[in-house]
Design a protein around this motif. Sequence first.
Motif, PDB file in Angstrom:
ATOM      1  N   THR A  26      -3.950  -1.994 -12.755  1.00 27.55           N
ATOM      2  CA  THR A  26      -3.551  -1.976 -11.344  1.00 27.55           C
ATOM      3  C   THR A  26      -2.082  -1.619 -11.198  1.00 27.55           C
ATOM      4  N   GLU A  44      -6.727  -5.861 -16.540  1.00 27.23           N
ATOM      5  CA  GLU A  44      -6.929  -5.469 -15.137  1.00 27.23           C
ATOM      6  C   GLU A  44      -5.595  -5.383 -14.394  1.00 27.23           C
ATOM      7  N   ARG A  93      -2.018  -4.868  -1.619  1.00 27.39           N
ATOM      8  CA  ARG A  93      -2.388  -6.017  -0.785  1.00 27.39           C
ATOM      9  C   ARG A  93      -3.726  -6.606  -1.224  1.00 27.39           C
ATOM     10  N   ASN A  94      -4.693  -5.718  -1.565  1.00 29.27           N
ATOM     11  CA  ASN A  94      -5.998  -6.184  -2.000  1.00 29.27           C
ATOM     12  C   ASN A  94      -5.888  -6.985  -3.300  1.00 29.27           C
ATOM     13  N   HIS A  95      -5.085  -6.510  -4.235  1.00 27.33           N
ATOM     14  CA  HIS A  95      -4.933  -7.212  -5.517  1.00 27.33           C
ATOM     15  C   HIS A  95      -4.156  -8.522  -5.327  1.00 27.33           C
ATOM     16  N   ARG A  96      -3.172  -8.520  -4.450  1.00 30.83           N
ATOM     17  CA  ARG A  96      -2.369  -9.718  -4.225  1.00 30.83           C
ATOM     18  C   ARG A  96      -3.177 -10.826  -3.539  1.00 30.83           C
ATOM     19  N   ASN A  97      -4.091 -10.446  -2.674  1.00 32.34           N
ATOM     20  CA  ASN A  97      -4.871 -11.448  -1.907  1.00 32.34           C
ATOM     21  C   ASN A  97      -6.075 -11.976  -2.689  1.00 32.34           C
ATOM     22  N   ARG A  98      -6.311 -11.479  -3.885  1.00 30.38           N
ATOM     23  CA  ARG A  98      -7.450 -12.005  -4.675  1.00 30.38           C
ATOM     24  C   ARG A  98      -7.189 -13.370  -5.184  1.00 30.38           C
ATOM     25  N   ARG A 116      -4.057  -1.062  -1.918  1.00 33.69           N
ATOM     26  CA  ARG A 116      -4.508  -1.600  -3.212  1.00 33.69           C
ATOM     27  C   ARG A 116      -3.624  -2.763  -3.652  1.00 33.69           C
TER      28      ARG A 116
END
Length: 112
Positions: free
Chosen positions: A57, A53, A107-112, A105
């Motif tokens: 990304t 994943e 920011r979304n992946h980093r904040n998971r 994308r």
Amino acid sequence: MAPSREDDSSWPTDPDGFDPMSVEPEETDPDAIGPRIDIPEAPDPSDTDVPPELRRTFWLLVLMANVGLFALSLGVLFVVFREQLRFGGSLIVVGMAALLIGYLRYRNHRNR
């Protein structure tokens, strides 16, 4: 007190009779010259080091950044040098959208 002089009788006094190879060692050992440095081996990278994943990304973000920068810079060139506002403006919008999507994308992946 005068310094002691070595016995110079082994050196020839005639410069034409001197053989420079006579003072050289017969074989040179390259390991004996200079400091010894142990160079570490790099670890072998493999595909199993990165989760699939994260790899997907990463490459998606690289693609979005490349498309965004290319379209944005090409759009500016069309607007400035060729005065094609419609085509250049649309390239600028596409480039900005690609960069924005890539950033969101990320920011979304980093904040998971």
